[in-house]
Design a protein around this motif. Structure first.
Motif, PDB file in Angstrom:
ATOM      1  N   UNK A 164       0.563  -0.986  -0.020  1.00 28.37           N
ATOM      2  CA  UNK A 164       0.018  -0.034   0.110  1.00 28.37           C
ATOM      3  C   UNK A 164       0.737   1.526   0.124  1.00 28.37           C
ATOM      4  N   UNK A 165       2.027   1.436   0.150  1.00 29.68           N
ATOM      5  CA  UNK A 165       2.811   1.711   0.714  1.00 29.68           C
ATOM      6  C   UNK A 165       3.126   3.171  -0.256  1.00 29.68           C
ATOM      7  N   UNK A 166       3.274   2.719  -1.779  1.00 35.09           N
ATOM      8  CA  UNK A 166       3.083   3.399  -3.027  1.00 35.09           C
ATOM      9  C   UNK A 166       1.570   4.107  -3.369  1.00 35.09           C
ATOM     10  N   UNK A 167       0.796   3.414  -2.904  1.00 32.77           N
ATOM     11  CA  UNK A 167      -0.676   4.208  -2.817  1.00 32.77           C
ATOM     12  C   UNK A 167      -0.555   5.621  -2.479  1.00 32.77           C
ATOM     13  N   UNK A 168      -0.510   5.819  -1.606  1.00 30.29           N
ATOM     14  CA  UNK A 168      -0.365   6.922  -0.463  1.00 30.29           C
ATOM     15  C   UNK A 168       0.167   8.216  -0.856  1.00 30.29           C
ATOM     16  N   UNK A 169      -0.961   8.859  -0.781  1.00 32.47           N
ATOM     17  CA  UNK A 169      -0.797  10.296  -1.606  1.00 32.47           C
ATOM     18  C   UNK A 169      -1.999  11.727  -2.112  1.00 32.47           C
ATOM     19  N   UNK A 170      -1.719  12.357  -3.161  1.00 33.35           N
ATOM     20  CA  UNK A 170      -2.738  13.292  -3.390  1.00 33.35           C
ATOM     21  C   UNK A 170      -2.859  12.926  -4.596  1.00 33.35           C
ATOM     22  N   UNK A 188      -6.209  14.389  -8.496  1.00 33.35           N
ATOM     23  CA  UNK A 188      -6.427  15.219  -8.455  1.00 33.35           C
ATOM     24  C   UNK A 188      -5.847  16.801  -9.080  1.00 33.35           C
ATOM     25  N   UNK A 189      -6.669  17.858  -9.050  1.00 35.05           N
ATOM     26  CA  UNK A 189      -6.308  18.940  -9.244  1.00 35.05           C
ATOM     27  C   UNK A 189      -6.603  19.720  -7.980  1.00 35.05           C
ATOM     28  N   UNK A 190      -5.617  21.171  -8.127  1.00 36.71           N
ATOM     29  CA  UNK A 190      -5.312  22.137  -7.133  1.00 36.71           C
ATOM     30  C   UNK A 190      -6.520  22.381  -6.674  1.00 36.71           C
ATOM     31  N   UNK A 191      -7.805  22.730  -7.711  1.00 38.16           N
ATOM     32  CA  UNK A 191      -9.230  22.583  -7.292  1.00 38.16           C
ATOM     33  C   UNK A 191     -10.099  21.607  -6.688  1.00 38.16           C
ATOM     34  N   UNK A 192      -9.563  20.442  -6.625  1.00 37.78           N
ATOM     35  CA  UNK A 192     -10.316  19.267  -6.469  1.00 37.78           C
ATOM     36  C   UNK A 192      -9.574  18.144  -6.013  1.00 37.78           C
ATOM     37  N   UNK A 243     -18.084   2.522  -5.926  1.00 38.84           N
ATOM     38  CA  UNK A 243     -17.723   2.511  -7.193  1.00 38.84           C
ATOM     39  C   UNK A 243     -16.782   2.214  -6.823  1.00 38.84           C
ATOM     40  N   UNK A 244     -16.033   1.128  -8.105  1.00 40.15           N
ATOM     41  CA  UNK A 244     -14.225   0.774  -8.321  1.00 40.15           C
ATOM     42  C   UNK A 244     -13.347   1.748  -8.337  1.00 40.15           C
ATOM     43  N   UNK A 245     -12.549   1.495  -7.497  1.00 36.75           N
ATOM     44  CA  UNK A 245     -11.340   2.516  -7.098  1.00 36.75           C
ATOM     45  C   UNK A 245      -9.980   2.116  -7.709  1.00 36.75           C
ATOM     46  N   UNK A 246      -9.110   2.176  -9.554  1.00 34.49           N
ATOM     47  CA  UNK A 246      -8.212   1.275  -9.633  1.00 34.49           C
ATOM     48  C   UNK A 246      -7.143   2.491  -9.975  1.00 34.49           C
ATOM     49  N   UNK A 247      -5.798   1.689  -9.102  1.00 38.24           N
ATOM     50  CA  UNK A 247      -4.799   2.706  -9.712  1.00 38.24           C
ATOM     51  C   UNK A 247      -3.517   2.114 -10.719  1.00 38.24           C
ATOM     52  N   UNK A 248      -2.882   3.483 -10.663  1.00 36.89           N
ATOM     53  CA  UNK A 248      -2.776   3.926 -12.422  1.00 36.89           C
ATOM     54  C   UNK A 248      -1.223   3.712 -12.499  1.00 36.89           C
ATOM     55  N   UNK A 283       6.310   3.965 -10.694  1.00 36.56           N
ATOM     56  CA  UNK A 283       5.163   4.825  -9.602  1.00 36.56           C
ATOM     57  C   UNK A 283       3.748   5.331 -10.192  1.00 36.56           C
ATOM     58  N   UNK A 284       3.266   4.997  -9.143  1.00 42.65           N
ATOM     59  CA  UNK A 284       2.140   5.179  -9.732  1.00 42.65           C
ATOM     60  C   UNK A 284       1.988   6.635 -10.279  1.00 42.65           C
ATOM     61  N   UNK A 285       0.704   6.795 -10.908  1.00 41.71           N
ATOM     62  CA  UNK A 285       0.711   8.016 -12.190  1.00 41.71           C
ATOM     63  C   UNK A 285      -0.489   8.643 -11.381  1.00 41.71           C
ATOM     64  N   UNK A 286      -1.888   7.874 -10.739  1.00 40.33           N
ATOM     65  CA  UNK A 286      -2.892   8.078 -10.989  1.00 40.33           C
ATOM     66  C   UNK A 286      -3.898   7.300 -10.269  1.00 40.33           C
ATOM     67  N   UNK A 287      -4.887   7.699 -10.390  1.00 39.24           N
ATOM     68  CA  UNK A 287      -6.656   6.693 -10.128  1.00 39.24           C
ATOM     69  C   UNK A 287      -7.763   6.356 -10.472  1.00 39.24           C
ATOM     70  N   UNK A 288      -8.519   5.971 -11.422  1.00 45.10           N
ATOM     71  CA  UNK A 288      -9.320   5.768 -11.730  1.00 45.10           C
ATOM     72  C   UNK A 288     -10.611   5.665 -10.895  1.00 45.10           C
ATOM     73  N   UNK A 289     -11.705   6.710 -10.614  1.00 37.65           N
ATOM     74  CA  UNK A 289     -13.210   6.464  -9.622  1.00 37.65           C
ATOM     75  C   UNK A 289     -13.906   6.465 -10.989  1.00 37.65           C
ATOM     76  N   UNK A 290     -14.918   5.031 -11.194  1.00 37.89           N
ATOM     77  CA  UNK A 290     -16.125   4.985 -12.179  1.00 37.89           C
ATOM     78  C   UNK A 290     -15.751   4.780 -13.485  1.00 37.89           C
ATOM     79  N   UNK A 291     -15.256   6.177 -13.754  1.00 33.62           N
ATOM     80  CA  UNK A 291     -14.957   5.824 -15.556  1.00 33.62           C
ATOM     81  C   UNK A 291     -13.608   7.832 -15.364  1.00 33.62           C
ATOM     82  N   UNK A 292     -13.651   8.265 -14.647  1.00 36.96           N
ATOM     83  CA  UNK A 292     -12.583   9.694 -14.305  1.00 36.96           C
ATOM     84  C   UNK A 292     -11.326   9.315 -13.259  1.00 36.96           C
ATOM     85  N   UNK A 293     -10.724   9.608 -14.240  1.00 39.34           N
ATOM     86  CA  UNK A 293      -9.068   9.424 -14.289  1.00 39.34           C
ATOM     87  C   UNK A 293      -8.764  10.727 -13.169  1.00 39.34           C
TER      88      UNK A 293
END
Length: 376
Positions: A68-74, A76-80, A122-127, A132-142
């Motif tokens: 799980x260590x690599x998944x920890x982080x922030x 989205x965008x600065x405003x979201x 919803x399904x949460x899929x880390x990319x 490294x981890x580059x992002x996360x997909x939640x539903x159909x949004x990356x």
């Protein structure tokens, strides 16, 4: 609350609203995760207020699962923006201020949000890429992963002027003139008062936010009462298996001037205004962290030293239970000896009597010569 803190709160409120409208999938009625062990429960209260856990358990939380260590982080965008964090042995997603949901593992990089939560099942899929981890997909949004600090990484900015120019200009200036009566300075070295106090004086190296050495010597001075208080905190922490590692303490005024002139205006909440002087200039502030007495290794906290981001806030909710526990442990030890944590920096502590000492501009070389000449 300072202007910078108010601005951060306003930004976060807006981010919470935007994030709630951009998350995909049907929305269930709003519920808040405030069960026993949650970072929202009990004394841990307000995530973006000035609260922290005032009753830290004597038992250190278990280490996060390695996968799980690599998944920890922030993400989205600065405003979201939202957080993936570890809390109470579980991986969780925190969006807005109070929507904390457990991520139930389905496979190494795939998790499921609870159907009872505000974002539905919803399904949460880390990319990932090759490193490294580059992002996360939640539903159909990356959502892209935001910049993060890795172990050993040093936060740096591009100074507004070259460091040699900053130094030349700063040395040509003088500290502000102060009125009133002050105690006579009596600066002593922390590691000579307590040899177990280790030094990692970043401003004597290029491993600092300006990327260049600012001190000619790696020394840590403080006014005697403040230094003795740090030594007492150090001795208390020994009983728990920790020592103190100093990054900075007394700082000549000209270096504060270099910080200010080299830092972009939007980041100046993290540096002192030289027109007012710094508590570091008075020998009554210290930047420090914990190290493991057995291994000698620094303890990982929620953010890196001198990092100009909200990970530096002493109430930052992200990271792991262990990181937040160690951060609170350091705060407990220092506040018990008359220090107050800086509202923007978990590592920065100000001694209670700082107003009684003048702003100083003595270099470490001058102090070393004075100490040698005063010896019998």
């Amino acid at each position: 609350m300072t202007y910078s803190s108010l601005r951060q709160v306003s930004t976060t409120l807006l981010a919470a609203f935007i994030l709630s409208t951009t998350f995909a999938a049907a929305q269930a009625p709003q519920t808040h995760s405030t069960g026993e062990g949650s970072i929202l429960a009990g004394a841990k209260g307000h995530l973006f207020g000035d609260q922290y856990n005032q009753h830290t358990s004597a038992t250190q939380p278990a280490a996060i699962k390695p996968e799980w260590a690599a998944l920890i982080g922030e993400y989205g965008s600065e405003m979201a923006k939202f957080y993936v964090l570890e809390d109470d042995g579980q991986l969780k997603l925190l969006s807005g201020w109070f929507d904390l949901e457990i991520l139930h593992p389905k496979s190494a990089d795939v998790f499921q949000l609870p159907s009872s939560g505000p974002h539905g099942a919803q399904t949460v899929t880390f990319q990932r890429d090759a490193e490294s981890i580059t992002g996360v997909e939640i539903g159909s949004v990356v959502y892209k992963r935001r910049p993060f600090d890795a172990p050993g990484q040093v936060f740096q900015i591009t100074p507004l002027k070259p460091v040699p120019d900053l130094r030349k200009d700063a040395l040509a200036n003088k500290p502000p003139v102060e009125s009133g009566e002050f105690r006579k300075p009596d600066l002593i070295e922390l590691n000579k008062l307590d040899p177990t106090i280790k030094l990692d004086i970043r401003y004597a190296t290029s491993r600092n936010f300006l990327g260049s050495p600012l001190y000619l010597q790696p020394r840590a001075y403080m006014e005697r009462p403040a230094a003795e208080a740090v030594a007492r905190a150090s001795q208390h922490l020994h009983s728990l298996g920790y020592g103190l590692l100093i990054h900075d303490s007394y700082r000549p005024w000209y270096v504060t001037k270099m910080f200010w002139e080299g830092t972009p205006p939007e980041k100046r909440m993290f540096v002192a205004d030289p027109a007012k002087g710094s508590k570091h200039n008075r020998g009554c502030a210290v930047d420090l962290t914990l190290y493991n007495l057995k291994t000698g290794e620094p303890i990982r906290m929620t953010g890196g030293y001198d990092e100009m981001s909200e990970r530096s806030y002493p109430f930052y909710p992200g990271g792991t239970s262990s990181e937040r526990w160690h951060r609170d442990l350091l705060r407990h030890a220092m506040e018990a000896e008359g220090f107050t944590v800086n509202e923007d920096e978990w590592w920065h502590f100000d001694y209670k009597d700082w107003k009684q000492y003048p702003i100083l501009n003595l270099t470490f070389e001058n102090l070393a010569r004075e100490n040698r000449s005063s010896r019998p």
